[in-house]
Design an enzyme around this catalytic site. Structure first.
Site, PDB file in Angstrom:
ATOM      1  N   HIS A   9      13.774  14.890 -11.161  1.00 38.34           N
ATOM      2  CA  HIS A   9      12.744  15.528 -11.988  1.00 38.34           C
ATOM      3  C   HIS A   9      12.942  15.167 -13.462  1.00 38.34           C
ATOM      4  O   HIS A   9      11.988  14.815 -14.168  1.00 38.34           O
ATOM      5  CB  HIS A   9      12.838  17.053 -11.854  1.00 38.34           C
ATOM      6  N   HIS A  20      18.622  15.737  -7.011  1.00 33.80           N
ATOM      7  CA  HIS A  20      17.230  16.184  -6.896  1.00 33.80           C
ATOM      8  C   HIS A  20      16.671  16.564  -8.261  1.00 33.80           C
ATOM      9  O   HIS A  20      15.628  16.056  -8.697  1.00 33.80           O
ATOM     10  CB  HIS A  20      17.155  17.381  -5.940  1.00 33.80           C
ATOM     11  N   GLU A  21      17.376  17.462  -8.944  1.00 32.82           N
ATOM     12  CA  GLU A  21      16.896  17.907 -10.258  1.00 32.82           C
ATOM     13  C   GLU A  21      16.967  16.775 -11.281  1.00 32.82           C
ATOM     14  O   GLU A  21      16.138  16.704 -12.194  1.00 32.82           O
ATOM     15  CB  GLU A  21      17.699  19.118 -10.727  1.00 32.82           C
ATOM     16  N   HIS A  60      12.240  11.548 -14.375  1.00 35.06           N
ATOM     17  CA  HIS A  60      10.784  11.387 -14.314  1.00 35.06           C
ATOM     18  C   HIS A  60      10.159  11.901 -15.609  1.00 35.06           C
ATOM     19  O   HIS A  60       9.327  11.228 -16.237  1.00 35.06           O
ATOM     20  CB  HIS A  60      10.238  12.162 -13.109  1.00 35.06           C
TER      21      HIS A  60
END
Length: 600
Positions: free
Chosen positions: A395, A391-392, A398
């Site tokens: 980020h 998940h992180e 991205h």
């Protein structure tokens, strides 16, 4: 009590498992030098203030000056912030963070003239200047600024408000220090009967325990502490909401929600559509809660029973090195270039792994245009932490793609799309795990994890969004946000979401007291919209739909070069319509059906 398991201090952790902030500044002395340079540069503002409207060249010079200061300030601010987050009890780090916050406030005040002065330029003149080659790269930047024309005050008023930003943020800071550093949680028993000091990270692990007495004790002991400080937390949250409402009012927005969503050019209808669609699909959540109660074989299902796997002990656990390798395999569907940057994160100390004394709880990705996209974890050897890692990492990659493909003025992405890349990674990991096992027990566990994740991200975050909007409306109507008033509403809302099969625990009515995201100004709803959009994106990528990966990578590279809803349309998802939400609920229902079949 000498046998109680205690968290290690930061200096006891292997350096390879900590992030390397020297890649931002080699030392605090270098940070101080950068800090002082910004102070000196701010003194040059008279060279530009009052001259933006004279010519295109003067507008370019002023814009370059403004962005350069914010560019420098980002590095100063994030370094101090990450130093504090790695040990919230570190007095020196607190000092750096306080100085950085002060400088941000002073810079905001000193540069508050810029937007009003740009908006004082006649629109026709501004549009003609933007056609010149030197200003063309800033066309969207100024178009976005122009949207706020009717909500921008005079330079002196904007300067006054910007100078008070540290004051308006005081309640959130107080909550953070109290929640992460000052609250003393009791000692509880883990599954092996060992005494462990309850922390936010330990609480999350114990709540997934298959030993019900362990879950119940952790739940009750944690909330016992929050109940003790319920009035303090009500005060900090109330003050924060008042700040949001005040800022919206003085900038001529009808509501704080309208003001918050306007920054991303997102209509309030997107928020309302989410709440409507989720409420119309609560029967699916009730069905899942009922299944959980039946499979666990309990007469009364309590809140602390909502997180333990229905299928029993996890057949999957991961050390951090094992999780790294699984993440690389799962994300390989994103292409070689994407995976190479994930490997770069692992090899170059972008990740702060271990839970240590005083470290901020939870997990996040942080960083700015010039820095690594750092990740903070509080690692536990379980499946949930693997999902947190990917998940992180979503980020961070991205951020990496955005910053390496956009100029500084577009080098960050809208908060509205911030959770999409992260949850696309989560959905991709789920599909990888399901595709790479023939063990029905593992498959059932992964499906259970997905259903729990959907519950926690789409249903629960929308519940948070409803509560957040309600507290802003209540304050705007002049109703005091006392602890009891908020608890009464939150308890009823929680019961509406989870249905009659959940026994209403009195403690859960005070869950609002421990949720940091309520201080983030209408952030939480984007977890739900992001997860739903990610469900479509991930399905398109993992099913190898033609063009899907290319469109997705272009989305990651777009930054803020276009409005977020437009960026998402190019990626294949129209978030102004309910279709993407309905598609996500269809996937949830399909996997719920599959899970029920496996259990039979």
């Amino acid at each position: 009590m000498s046998d109680v398991k205690q968290l290690p201090t930061r200096d006891e952790v292997d350096e390879a498992l900590t992030w390397d902030l020297t890649q931002i500044f080699k030392s605090d002395a270098d940070w101080k030098a950068a800090y002082q340079k910004i102070e000196q540069d701010l003194e040059q503002r008279d060279t530009y203030q009052g001259h933006l409207g004279e010519s295109a060249d003067q507008l370019l010079a002023g814009t370059t000056y403004l962005l350069d200061i914010w560019h420098q300030l980002e590095n100063v601010d994030v370094y101090a912030s990450l130093k504090q987050e790695q040990d919230t009890g570190d007095q020196d780090a607190q000092g750096l963070a306080a100085q950085a916050n002060d400088l941000v406030a002073r810079a905001g005040s000193a540069l508050a003239w810029f937007n009003p002065e740009v908006l004082s330029i006649p629109e026709e003149t501004l549009q003609s200047w933007l056609k010149e080659a030197t200003l063309a790269p800033y066309a969207h930047y100024f178009a976005d600024l122009d949207r706020a024309r009717e909500h921008t005050l005079s330079a002196d008023k904007e300067g006054l408000l910007a100078g008070a930003s540290d004051i308006f943020g005081a309640s959130a800071k107080t909550f953070g220090v109290l929640d992460n550093a000052d609250l003393e949680f009791p000692v509880v028993k883990d599954e092996a009967g060992n005494d462990v000091r309850l922390t936010q990270g330990v609480y999350g692990v114990l709540l997934q325990s298959t030993d019900r007495s362990v879950r119940a004790a952790a739940f009750k002991q944690l909330y016992k502490v929050y109940l003790q400080f319920q009035n303090t937390f009500a005060s900090t949250l109330s003050s924060n909401v008042k700040g949001h409402n005040f800022d919206a009012s003085v900038h001529h927005y009808p509501t704080a929600r309208a003001a918050a969503l306007a920054s991303n050019n997102v209509p309030e209808s997107v928020y309302d559509t989410l709440v409507t669609e989720v409420n119309s699909h609560l029967d699916l959540l009730h069905r899942y809660v009922s299944l959980r109660k039946r499979i666990l074989g309990v007469d009364h299902l309590h809140t602390y029973d909502l997180y333990t796997p229905i299928t029993g002990e996890s057949p999957l656990s991961y050390t951090y090195p094992e999780a790294q390798q699984t993440a690389l395999k799962a994300l390989s569907v994103m292409g070689d270039d994407y995976v190479s940057h994930v490997q770069e994160a692992f090899d170059n100390r972008w990740v702060d792994v271990v839970e240590t004394k005083g470290k901020r709880s939870g997990a996040f990705s942080s960083g700015v245009y010039d820095t690594n996209p750092y990740i903070l974890l509080n690692w536990q050897d379980n499946l949930e932490e693997l999902f947190t890692l990917v998940h992180e990492m979503g980020h961070s990659i991205h951020s990496y793609y955005t910053r390496h493909n956009q100029p500084f003025q577009y080098g960050d992405y809208s908060i509205f799309v911030a959770e999409i890349a992260s949850t696309t990674n989560e959905n991709t990991l789920t599909q990888y795990l399901l595709d790479n096992t023939d063990d029905p027990k593992v498959k059932a566990f992964v499906l259970n994890h997905y259903l729990d994740g959907f519950k926690g991200t789409v249903f629960r975050q929308t519940q948070f969004a409803e509560f957040e909007h309600w507290i802003h409306q209540e304050d705007a109507a002049g109703h005091p946000l006392t602890a009891q008033h908020m608890a009464d509403y939150y308890g009823k809302l929680n019961q509406t979401y989870y249905g009659d099969d959940l026994t209403p625990d009195p403690e859960i009515a005070y869950e609002w007291a421990r949720i940091p995201h309520f201080y983030y100004n209408y952030y939480v709803f984007q977890y739900a919209t992001g997860f739903a959009a990610a469900s479509t994106l991930s399905h398109n990528i993992t099913s190898q739909k033609p063009g899907a990966l290319e469109h997705y990578l272009n989305f990651l590279k777009a930054g803020s070069s276009a409005y977020p809803l437009d960026v998402m349309k190019t990626a294949g998802v129209d978030m102004t319509k309910p279709d993407y939400l309905q598609d996500a609920f269809a996937v949830f229902e399909q996997r719920l059906n599959e899970f029920e079949a496996l259990l039979k």
